[in-house]
Scaffold this motif. Structure first.
Motif, PDB file in Angstrom:
ATOM      1  N   HIS A  98       0.855  -1.181   0.000  1.00 23.99           N
ATOM      2  CA  HIS A  98       0.000   0.000   0.000  1.00 23.99           C
ATOM      3  C   HIS A  98       0.893   1.234   0.000  1.00 23.99           C
ATOM      4  CE1 HIS A  98      -2.339   2.905   2.612  1.00 23.99           C
ATOM      5  NE2 HIS A  98      -2.938   2.916   1.454  1.00 23.99           N
ATOM      6  N   SER A  99       0.621   2.145  -0.921  1.00 21.30           N
ATOM      7  CA  SER A  99       1.433   3.364  -1.004  1.00 21.30           C
ATOM      8  C   SER A  99       0.833   4.431  -0.097  1.00 21.30           C
ATOM      9  CB  SER A  99       1.457   3.842  -2.454  1.00 21.30           C
ATOM     10  OG  SER A  99       1.834   5.170  -2.502  1.00 21.30           O
ATOM     11  N   LEU A 100       1.658   4.979   0.789  1.00 21.14           N
ATOM     12  CA  LEU A 100       1.135   5.960   1.751  1.00 21.14           C
ATOM     13  C   LEU A 100       1.093   7.365   1.182  1.00 21.14           C
ATOM     14  CD1 LEU A 100       2.673   5.106   5.208  1.00 21.14           C
ATOM     15  CD2 LEU A 100       0.305   5.087   4.579  1.00 21.14           C
ATOM     16  N   ASN A 101       1.958   7.629   0.236  1.00 22.07           N
ATOM     17  CA  ASN A 101       2.064   8.988  -0.260  1.00 22.07           C
ATOM     18  C   ASN A 101       2.447   8.934  -1.734  1.00 22.07           C
ATOM     19  OD1 ASN A 101       2.556  11.673  -0.662  1.00 22.07           O
ATOM     20  ND2 ASN A 101       3.676  11.925   1.256  1.00 22.07           N
ATOM     21  N   ASP A 102       1.805   9.758  -2.555  1.00 24.38           N
ATOM     22  CA  ASP A 102       2.116   9.726  -3.982  1.00 24.38           C
ATOM     23  C   ASP A 102       3.421  10.436  -4.297  1.00 24.38           C
ATOM     24  OD1 ASP A 102      -0.303   8.511  -4.293  1.00 24.38           O
ATOM     25  OD2 ASP A 102      -1.357  10.391  -4.602  1.00 24.38           O
ATOM     26  N   LYS A 103       3.701  11.499  -3.520  1.00 26.98           N
ATOM     27  CA  LYS A 103       4.814  12.373  -3.892  1.00 26.98           C
ATOM     28  C   LYS A 103       6.166  11.726  -3.611  1.00 26.98           C
ATOM     29  CE  LYS A 103       1.819  16.101  -2.915  1.00 26.98           C
ATOM     30  NZ  LYS A 103       1.193  16.298  -1.615  1.00 26.98           N
ATOM     31  N   SER A 104       6.322  11.192  -2.409  1.00 28.84           N
ATOM     32  CA  SER A 104       7.580  10.534  -2.106  1.00 28.84           C
ATOM     33  C   SER A 104       7.312   9.052  -1.915  1.00 28.84           C
ATOM     34  CB  SER A 104       8.201  11.130  -0.847  1.00 28.84           C
ATOM     35  OG  SER A 104       7.287  11.051   0.207  1.00 28.84           O
ATOM     36  N   PRO A 105       8.276   8.198  -2.297  1.00 27.74           N
ATOM     37  CA  PRO A 105       8.015   6.767  -2.227  1.00 27.74           C
ATOM     38  C   PRO A 105       8.006   6.257  -0.791  1.00 27.74           C
ATOM     39  CG  PRO A 105      10.234   7.166  -2.953  1.00 27.74           C
ATOM     40  CD  PRO A 105       9.597   8.491  -2.815  1.00 27.74           C
ATOM     41  N   ARG A 106       6.819   6.094  -0.236  1.00 29.45           N
ATOM     42  CA  ARG A 106       6.677   5.476   1.076  1.00 29.45           C
ATOM     43  C   ARG A 106       5.749   4.299   0.867  1.00 29.45           C
ATOM     44  NH1 ARG A 106       5.164  10.740   4.574  1.00 29.45           N
ATOM     45  NH2 ARG A 106       7.097  11.843   4.190  1.00 29.45           N
ATOM     46  N   VAL A 107       6.268   3.130   1.087  1.00 28.42           N
ATOM     47  CA  VAL A 107       5.457   1.956   0.814  1.00 28.42           C
ATOM     48  C   VAL A 107       5.238   1.182   2.110  1.00 28.42           C
ATOM     49  CG1 VAL A 107       7.349   0.428   0.148  1.00 28.42           C
ATOM     50  CG2 VAL A 107       5.123   0.119  -0.856  1.00 28.42           C
ATOM     51  N   GLU A 108       3.986   0.787   2.315  1.00 27.11           N
ATOM     52  CA  GLU A 108       3.680  -0.021   3.482  1.00 27.11           C
ATOM     53  C   GLU A 108       3.410  -1.441   3.026  1.00 27.11           C
ATOM     54  OE1 GLU A 108      -0.013  -0.334   5.172  1.00 27.11           O
ATOM     55  OE2 GLU A 108       0.730  -0.918   7.118  1.00 27.11           O
ATOM     56  N   VAL A 109       4.112  -2.394   3.607  1.00 29.31           N
ATOM     57  CA  VAL A 109       3.851  -3.791   3.298  1.00 29.31           C
ATOM     58  C   VAL A 109       3.313  -4.454   4.546  1.00 29.31           C
ATOM     59  CG1 VAL A 109       4.892  -5.993   2.708  1.00 29.31           C
ATOM     60  CG2 VAL A 109       5.533  -3.977   1.460  1.00 29.31           C
ATOM     61  N   LEU A 110       2.189  -5.140   4.376  1.00 29.44           N
ATOM     62  CA  LEU A 110       1.566  -5.843   5.497  1.00 29.44           C
ATOM     63  C   LEU A 110       1.582  -7.336   5.208  1.00 29.44           C
ATOM     64  CD1 LEU A 110      -0.417  -6.157   7.968  1.00 29.44           C
ATOM     65  CD2 LEU A 110      -2.248  -5.747   6.352  1.00 29.44           C
ATOM     66  N   ALA A 111       1.999  -8.113   6.198  1.00 27.79           N
ATOM     67  CA  ALA A 111       1.949  -9.565   6.075  1.00 27.79           C
ATOM     68  C   ALA A 111       1.091 -10.076   7.216  1.00 27.79           C
ATOM     69  CB  ALA A 111       3.345 -10.157   6.157  1.00 27.79           C
ATOM     70  N   TYR A 112       0.078 -10.892   6.910  1.00 25.34           N
ATOM     71  CA  TYR A 112      -0.691 -11.473   7.996  1.00 25.34           C
ATOM     72  C   TYR A 112      -1.080 -12.907   7.695  1.00 25.34           C
ATOM     73  CZ  TYR A 112      -4.973 -10.131   5.420  1.00 25.34           C
ATOM     74  OH  TYR A 112      -5.953  -9.976   4.479  1.00 25.34           O
ATOM     75  N   GLY A 113      -1.214 -13.673   8.755  1.00 26.98           N
ATOM     76  CA  GLY A 113      -1.543 -15.077   8.593  1.00 26.98           C
ATOM     77  C   GLY A 113      -1.970 -15.677   9.915  1.00 26.98           C
ATOM     78  N   THR A 114      -2.319 -16.946   9.904  1.00 26.62           N
ATOM     79  CA  THR A 114      -2.735 -17.627  11.122  1.00 26.62           C
ATOM     80  C   THR A 114      -1.572 -18.442  11.667  1.00 26.62           C
ATOM     81  OG1 THR A 114      -4.983 -17.745  10.287  1.00 26.62           O
ATOM     82  CG2 THR A 114      -4.430 -19.216  12.096  1.00 26.62           C
ATOM     83  N   ALA A 115      -1.224 -18.167  12.914  1.00 20.46           N
ATOM     84  CA  ALA A 115      -0.119 -18.889  13.544  1.00 20.46           C
ATOM     85  C   ALA A 115      -0.639 -20.153  14.196  1.00 20.46           C
ATOM     86  CB  ALA A 115       0.545 -18.002  14.584  1.00 20.46           C
ATOM     87  N   LEU A 116       0.069 -21.266  13.981  1.00 19.49           N
ATOM     88  CA  LEU A 116      -0.320 -22.552  14.560  1.00 19.49           C
ATOM     89  C   LEU A 116       0.885 -23.171  15.250  1.00 19.49           C
ATOM     90  CD1 LEU A 116      -2.180 -24.193  11.551  1.00 19.49           C
ATOM     91  CD2 LEU A 116      -3.241 -22.952  13.410  1.00 19.49           C
TER      92      LEU A 116
END
Lengths: 161, 105
Positions: free
Chosen positions: A140-158
């Motif tokens: 997910h890009s947080l800002n158009d002007k400067s490159p700030r990218v958010e990466v989210l990882a989610y899952g189920t822990a067993l």
């Protein structure tokens, strides 16, 4: 005509002096050097953490057809917001003139993704899990002007017995 | 409350489905931290204040979803999805949704 050009040069040189120019070039150079060094440190510690957490299995399917003999530890989500230094952003702007692969951004999102997965594995270890299934990755890009990218990882822990 | 993003709860049996539950939040950082992030942006690297903002907001969204599930009398939420959207500038919306279920004891 010549006098007009001379006036323009004189006007510009009021704003841009040798001193201010050397300041901006100096700051740019320092920014590039610090940015490069920080990135190297980041990659180094990321590789070390990845090596430690190798034995935690991650899958991105739901294990529907298999008997799962495991305890559910719940949802884990880990994210990172990563940015690229502004000076290299300028080179990426130049790249846009010609098109093609933007190696700078490719590396940025790749690093962010690796970091998010490593953080998720660390969180899994903290919760006493040894298995993460149905991993989802979103960028997910947080800002158009400067490159700030958010990466989210989610899952189920067993915890696999 | 057990939360998973798969359709089942491994090791347990689902007895009833109670329907969709969701929680969302829109958050922004104060301007000072925004300016701090701008200077951090000069050299690149992780923007800790934003990472913190996003994970806090995500936790808030999950908490709201959990509260809704509790009010329905659920034991677990399955098939949870997380979504993020930028609204403008530094504000971000985080949404968590899933299916509330009860488990066999």
């Amino acid at each position: 005509m010549d006098s007009v050009v001379e006036i323009i040069i004189a006007e510009i040189s009021d704003f841009i002096t040798v001193e201010s120019l050397s300041w901006s070039i100096g700051i740019t150079l320092i920014g590039i050097i610090i940015g490069y060094w920080r990135e190297k440190q980041f990659i180094k510690q990321l590789e070390a953490r990845e090596a430690v957490l190798e034995d935690i299995t991650i899958t991105n399917h739901q294990m529907k057809n298999q008997e799962i003999d495991a305890d559910t530890q719940g949802l884990i989500d880990c994210s990172i917001v990563l940015s690229r230094d502004l000076f290299r952003t300028f080179f990426i702007f130049l790249r846009r003139l010609f098109g093609g692969n933007v190696a700078g951004y490719e590396q940025l999102v790749d690093l962010a993704r690796r970091e998010a997965i490593v953080r998720m594995k660390e969180e899994a270890v903290l919760r006493g899990a040894n298995w993460v299934i149905n991993l989802k990755l979103t960028t997910h890009s947080l800002n158009d002007k400067s490159p700030r990218v958010e990466v989210l990882a989610y899952g189920t822990a067993l915890f696999r017995k | 409350m057990i939360i998973t993003n798969i359709e089942t709860v491994p090791g347990r049996v689902i007895s009833a489905e109670l329907g969709l539950v969701q929680g969302s939040t829109v958050r922004t950082k104060h301007l000072g931290k925004d300016i701090g992030a701008f200077f951090k942006n000069l050299v690149g690297g992780e923007l800790h204040s934003y990472t913190e903002l996003m994970s806090e907001a995500r936790q808030e969204a999950i908490d709201r979803m959990t509260e809704e599930a509790k009010s329905k009398g659920a034991d677990a939420i399955v098939n949870v999805r997380l979504a993020t959207a930028s609204i403008s500038g530094g504000a971000a919306e985080l949404l968590a949704y899933g299916t509330a279920v009860t488990l066999e004891k």
